[in-house]
Design an enzyme around this catalytic site. Structure first.
Site, mmCIF file in Angstrom:
data_model
loop_
_atom_site.group_PDB
_atom_site.id
_atom_site.type_symbol
_atom_site.label_atom_id
_atom_site.label_comp_id
_atom_site.label_asym_id
_atom_site.label_seq_id
_atom_site.Cartn_x
_atom_site.Cartn_y
_atom_site.Cartn_z
ATOM 1 N N GLU A 1 -13.676 60.439 46.671
ATOM 2 C CA GLU A 1 -15.082 60.840 46.711
ATOM 3 C C GLU A 1 -15.463 61.495 45.385
ATOM 4 O O GLU A 1 -14.850 62.478 44.982
ATOM 5 C CB GLU A 1 -15.317 61.816 47.859
ATOM 6 C CG GLU A 1 -16.786 62.033 48.136
ATOM 7 C CD GLU A 1 -16.995 62.998 49.296
ATOM 8 O OE1 GLU A 1 -17.504 62.560 50.323
ATOM 9 O OE2 GLU A 1 -16.632 64.177 49.154
ATOM 10 N N TYR B 1 -23.845 60.119 44.052
ATOM 11 C CA TYR B 1 -22.689 60.193 44.952
ATOM 12 C C TYR B 1 -22.014 58.824 44.953
ATOM 13 O O TYR B 1 -22.686 57.792 45.049
ATOM 14 C CB TYR B 1 -23.129 60.538 46.379
ATOM 15 C CG TYR B 1 -21.995 60.429 47.374
ATOM 16 C CD1 TYR B 1 -21.227 61.543 47.689
ATOM 17 C CD2 TYR B 1 -21.664 59.204 47.967
ATOM 18 C CE1 TYR B 1 -20.164 61.448 48.580
ATOM 19 C CE2 TYR B 1 -20.598 59.103 48.851
ATOM 20 C CZ TYR B 1 -19.848 60.228 49.147
ATOM 21 O OH TYR B 1 -18.802 60.130 50.010
#
Ligand code: GDP
Ligand code: MN
Length: 401
Positions: free
Chosen positions: A207, A119
């Site tokens: 993101e 991530y």
């Protein structure tokens, strides 16, 4: 402002952030053609991805065909089937809510082999007024869950707005992800390029979940979720054009046209307030008295007949609204004028029709508040006046009961 994954990836490419090859489509035929083109370029695996303004697509399912929002396909036939299943169906994910989101666009990508998933996100950390880069080895998983259950698995680096990300910060992030050799070098460049993209586009969020490393140690953004700061869009006409109005809440779109600050919520009490702070206090008091706000609406300082009418139009577009609470503080604007504005607006045939059966509670405080109350009380409309905010909220709960 949100944009689609395929648009976000076009921006990433401009900043030399590596993404798998992909083509956006709107029909089954286009999707098949796109997959054929990717095949010519060497693709052996394809991924068909629903383009909606919400994440969690991989685990989501469409309503009619029960299809996943991200489908791995081994052949052109499978691509065709995935496109047939997805286009025109409604995809429900953890982020769309029960009503889901209509799939009108797909993105076909070259399916890459994954060795490891990570991530990587950049956003504003409002608590410290800085940009924060967050990275985690728990890729592909919802980051909120990681933050809650295993916060130690998230590493953060903060950057003062207007300053550059320092090379040692990018290195720290890449090291923390456990990258080595070629992947480490590419990972450092990736973080740096991503930060540059975030900074230069005035984004609120970039993101990448997951960021992946392939068996050949290539580093790719497999997914990209990007939102821009609306207040900075005037500096980026090219980005403003990426807006997909079909993905936005119709009432919120209309409010933008009228220059009203509206956010739809899930409750049943519509609110019309002047000033953001008072609007928040109004929502709190509705909650406290057992109601649930249907929206946030700041009509600004003016509050004339036109703004009140527009406010009604937007609030009443929401079928859930069972009562409307108008809370206006008359400072520059006089309360009696607002009261007359409300009455005039409610008499407007278009609004009168929609407002039938929806009680309106009006609380006006400030200049000429007493005259205003008289005007409301003497009108033969379904309008209830209140003096205190608490009384107004109690009236709301009474009419809902
Ligand atoms: P999201 O579910 O909306 O976050 O959509 P993603 O783009 O993140 O895709 C969901 C999942 O599909 C990813 O976490 C991957 O596990 C998988 N996936 C997506 N693209 C590829 C790919 O090119 N190759 C492989 N092997 N898996 C992929
Ligand atoms: Mn994802």
């Amino acid at each position: 402002m949100k944009i689609h994954e395929y648009q976000a990836k076009e921006i990433l490419e401009k900043y030399n952030v590596a993404v798998p090859a992909g083509i956006a489509t709107t029909t089954v035929e286009e999707t098949v053609e796109a997959a054929k083109k990717l095949k010519e370029e060497g693709a052996t695996l394809f991924v068909v991805k629903a383009q909606i303004h919400a994440g969690g697509r991989g685990k989501g399912r469409t309503k009619k065909n029960n299809a996943k929002g991200v489908v791995l396909c081994k052949s052109i036939d499978e691509v065709k089937e995935a496109a047939e299943n997805l286009l025109g169906d409604v995809l429900v994910t953890v982020q769309t809510g029960e009503e889901g989101q209509l799939v009108q666009r797909l993105y076909v990508t070259d399916g890459v082999d994954i060795k490891s998933e990570f991530y990587l996100g950049i956003l504003m950390d409002r608590a410290v007024s800085k940009n924060v880069i967050m990275a985690s080895t728990e890729g592909g998983v919802e980051i909120e869950k990681v933050a809650e259950e295993t916060p130690e698995k998230i590493v953060k680096e903060w950057v003062e707005p207007g300053m550059d990300l320092q090379p040692n910060q990018a290195r720290r992030i890449a090291f923390a992800l456990g990258l080595e050799g070629d992947a480490l070098k590419k990972g450092i460049k990736f973080v740096q390029a991503l930060y540059k993209a975030y900074e230069e586009t005035d984004a609120n969020m970039f993101e990448i979940n997951p960021l992946i490393v392939t068996p050949d140690n290539d580093v790719y953004a497999l997914d990209a979720k990007v939102t821009f700061d609306d207040n900075a869009l005037y500096r980026h006409p090219d980005l403003a054009e990426l807006k997909d109005e079909s993905e936005e809440n119709p009432a919120e779109l209309e409010a933008q046209k009228y220059d009203l600050n509206y956010i739809k919520l899930d409750g049943n009490v519509g609110c019309m307030v002047n000033g953001a702070g008072l609007a928040m206090a109004t929502m709190d008091i509705i909650k406290l008295s057992g109601g649930d706000p249907a929206n946030f609406l700041d009509v600004g300082g003016g509050a004339n007949v036109e703004t009140v009418k527009n406010g009604f139009r937007i609030i009443l577009e929401d079928q859930n609204v069972k009562a409307i609470l108008i809370n206006i503080f008359g400072g520059i604007v006089r309360c009696d004028r607002v009261a007359n504005g409300v009455i005039e607006a409610v008499k407007d045939p278009e609004i009168a029709e929609k407002v039938e059966g929806v009680p309106i509670i009006v609380r006006l405080q400030g200049t000429n508040a007493e005259e205003a109350k008289e005007i409301i009380d003497n009108s033969d409309l379904n309008v209830i006046s209140a003096v205190l905010l608490k009384e107004a909220a109690e009236e709301v709960s009474k009419v809902l009961a």
